[in-house]
Scaffold this active site. Structure first.
Site, mmCIF file in Angstrom:
data_model
loop_
_atom_site.group_PDB
_atom_site.id
_atom_site.type_symbol
_atom_site.label_atom_id
_atom_site.label_comp_id
_atom_site.label_asym_id
_atom_site.label_seq_id
_atom_site.Cartn_x
_atom_site.Cartn_y
_atom_site.Cartn_z
ATOM 1 N N ARG A 98 41.808 27.853 49.846
ATOM 2 C CA ARG A 98 42.602 29.081 49.681
ATOM 3 C C ARG A 98 41.792 30.292 50.171
ATOM 4 O O ARG A 98 40.624 30.445 49.869
ATOM 5 C CB ARG A 98 42.962 29.266 48.212
ATOM 6 C CG ARG A 98 43.760 30.528 47.885
ATOM 7 C CD ARG A 98 42.875 31.678 47.456
ATOM 8 N NE ARG A 98 43.633 32.811 46.945
ATOM 9 C CZ ARG A 98 43.094 33.977 46.613
ATOM 10 N NH1 ARG A 98 41.813 34.157 46.735
ATOM 11 N NH2 ARG A 98 43.835 34.959 46.167
ATOM 12 N N THR A 136 35.492 41.202 41.579
ATOM 13 C CA THR A 136 35.294 41.320 43.033
ATOM 14 C C THR A 136 34.564 42.630 43.296
ATOM 15 O O THR A 136 34.684 43.570 42.515
ATOM 16 C CB THR A 136 36.680 41.307 43.715
ATOM 17 O OG1 THR A 136 37.150 39.967 43.728
ATOM 18 C CG2 THR A 136 36.653 41.831 45.141
ATOM 19 N N THR A 161 41.069 45.156 45.298
ATOM 20 C CA THR A 161 40.761 44.007 44.433
ATOM 21 C C THR A 161 41.995 43.673 43.609
ATOM 22 O O THR A 161 42.810 44.548 43.343
ATOM 23 C CB THR A 161 39.569 44.336 43.500
ATOM 24 O OG1 THR A 161 39.519 43.366 42.444
ATOM 25 C CG2 THR A 161 39.688 45.709 42.866
ATOM 26 N N GLY A 162 42.128 42.414 43.222
ATOM 27 C CA GLY A 162 43.289 42.010 42.430
ATOM 28 C C GLY A 162 43.865 40.702 42.949
ATOM 29 O O GLY A 162 43.164 39.929 43.620
HETATM 30 N N1 ASP Z 1 41.401 39.857 45.618
HETATM 31 C C1 ASP Z 1 40.608 38.705 45.298
HETATM 32 C C2 ASP Z 1 41.325 37.474 45.817
HETATM 33 O O1 ASP Z 1 42.516 37.365 45.616
HETATM 34 C C3 ASP Z 1 40.329 38.530 43.850
HETATM 35 C C4 ASP Z 1 39.899 39.754 43.071
HETATM 36 O O2 ASP Z 1 39.899 40.856 43.599
HETATM 37 O O3 ASP Z 1 39.501 39.605 41.900
HETATM 38 O O4 ASP Z 1 40.694 36.623 46.350
#
Ligand code: ASP
Length: 296
Positions: free
Chosen positions: A194, A166, A217-218
């Site tokens: 989603r 991300t 991010t996460g």
């Molecule tokens: N936070 C993002 C999500 O859950 C994914 C990511 O940061 O890799 O959509």
């Protein structure tokens, strides 16, 4: 009241996750390109808002990142992207969720902020709004890369949880204004429809000139419940050092929410940086007069 001159700074990230060794140079190069796009904006006296948009836009165009082209695929094999932006000067927000036909969701988020009475538009409504604002729609296949197809096939066999790649940026401009932006294809193998944390204000991004700016991010389902971006920014209120505020926010996510895996970049209003993550790796970089840092 006139403000004292401020040293501008741009911070970018390319996602918290499991970046394989062989891919590290590519990530580094992408972060470098993002800094190269956003930094001149600040250097020439432009706004933090324009700088984060320029940086994120470049990363959306690069296939190695999970945003724009190269986004993670959902369980049905297509892209649904989320993005959000916030102007710390006015607390204005714009975001889009589950869009499949826009090359640069962050630019559409900006349009939502400036040209609609809303803060978040989703799905087909967001895409109609894009057309109304003169942003062309692309064929959904144009956003899909072979690599993401392969990774989805592997995911469908194993069903692991996979985050990563991300993108996001925070900036402070010479006038002391802050901005934050985040853009993602979301979690690989997600159910169609989603929506994660990234387009949710206070979760995936937050900016307030009186405190600081953050992009996260996460694992979205955990980040959103922790209001992670706001939590990190709010911690700056007691004049906490940003690195400590960033670490504290990640620690509280981890302690309070099972499966809480995340990373974040944080700036305070003086331009001090905080970066923390509890995944294997996180790529980030920043640029300020006379100093450039890249870490993957
Ligand atoms: N936070 C993002 C999500 O859950 C994914 C990511 O940061 O890799 O959509």
């Amino acid at each position: 009241m006139s403000r004292a001159p401020v040293k501008p700074i741009l911070v970018v990230h390319g996602g918290a996750g499991n970046i394989p060794d062989v891919k590290r140079p590519l990530y580094r190069e992408g972060l470098e390109q993002a800094l190269a796009a956003g930094w001149p904006v600040l250097e020439q006296g432009g706004s933090a808002l324009d700088a984060v948009l320029a940086a994120v836009r470049v990363m959306e165009d690069l296939p190695q990142f999970n945003a724009g082209r190269g986004s993670a695929l959902n369980r049905e094999g297509y892209v649904e992207m989320d993005a959000g932006v916030m102007d710390g000067r006015t607390l204005d927000v714009g975001a889009v969720a589950a869009v499949s036909r826009v090359a640069n969701p962050i630019l559409l988020a900006y349009e939502v902020m400036v040209h609609s009475p809303h803060i978040l538009l989703a799905g087909p409504g967001a895409e109609s709004f894009a057309q109304a604002r003169g942003i062309p729609l692309v064929h959904p296949d144009m956003l899909i890369t072979e690599e993401r197809r392969r990774r989805l096939q592997a995911w469908l066999r194993e069903h692991g949880q996979e985050v990563g790649d991300t993108v996001g940026a925070v900036a402070l401009d010479a006038e002391g204004h802050l901005a934050a932006a985040t853009s993602t294809g979301g979690m690989m193998g997600k159910l169609p429809g989603r929506v994660g944390d990234s387009p949710l204000v206070g979760c995936g991004f937050y900016a307030d000139d009186t405190l600081g700016a953050c992009s996260t991010t996460g694992v979205g389902e955990t980040i959103a419940r922790a209001l992670l971006a706001y939590r990190a920014v709010e911690a700056l209120a007691e004049d906490t050092i940003p690195q400590e505020a960033a670490e504290r926010a990640i620690r509280s996510l981890e302690e309070r929410i099972p499966g809480g895996e995340a990373g974040l970049i944080l700036l305070d209003r003086r331009g001090r940086v905080g970066v923390a993550w509890n995944t294997r790796r996180m790529g980030y970089g920043y640029r300020t007069p006379g100093c450039k840092v890249l870490h993957v």
